[in-house]
Design an enzyme around this catalytic site. Structure first.
Site, short mmCIF file in Angstrom:
data_model
loop_
_atom_site.label_atom_id
_atom_site.label_comp_id
_atom_site.label_asym_id
_atom_site.label_seq_id
_atom_site.Cartn_x
_atom_site.Cartn_y
_atom_site.Cartn_z
N CYS A 34 16.82 56.26 50.64
CA CYS A 34 16.92 57.07 49.42
C CYS A 34 17.75 56.37 48.34
O CYS A 34 18.96 56.23 48.49
CB CYS A 34 17.53 58.43 49.80
N CYS A 37 20.54 58.41 46.76
CA CYS A 37 21.63 58.58 47.74
C CYS A 37 22.58 57.38 47.67
O CYS A 37 23.79 57.54 47.71
CB CYS A 37 21.08 58.69 49.16
#
Length: 115
Positions: A34, A37
């Site tokens: 991600c 993230c």
């Protein structure tokens, strides 16, 4: 991917480390693939240092732990959930600037000592 002062939580230890914690706990739901993230990770690391002793900061890898994200309806990551007294007190989904997270934290803890 947890930095200094950040606890890795799993489905197995989530109840003990988060739900039974005396302090508020900020849990970062993330995954290695991600991008947002990864962009949020240094902010979460800074907050862990800044709020040390006031807020426990934890990370939970959603790829390795399926039960907890399902239990809390995590559909998008990064997702930050703030737990207080074993309950979700606030939720932030997606990449947000540091001050957005600080505003949320400040409702539940005293301001950090360093600026």
């Amino acid at each position: 991917m947890a930095g200094q002062g950040i606890l890795e939580v799993t489905d197995a230890n989530f109840e003990q480390e988060v739900l039974q914690s005396e302090q508020p706990v900020l849990v970062d739901f993330w995954a290695a693939w991600c991008g947002p993230c990864k962009a949020l990770a240094p902010i979460v690391d800074e907050l862990a240092t800044q709020y040390a002793g006031q807020v426990k900061v934890a990370k939970l890898d959603v790829d390795r732990n399926n039960a907890t994200p399902m239990r809390y309806g995590i559909r998008g990551i990064p997702a930050l959930l703030l737990f207080k007294g074993g309950k979700v007190a606030d939720q932030i989904v997606g990449y947000v600037p540091k001050d957005t997270i600080e505003k949320s934290l400040s409702r539940f803890v005293d301001q950090p000592t360093q600026a």
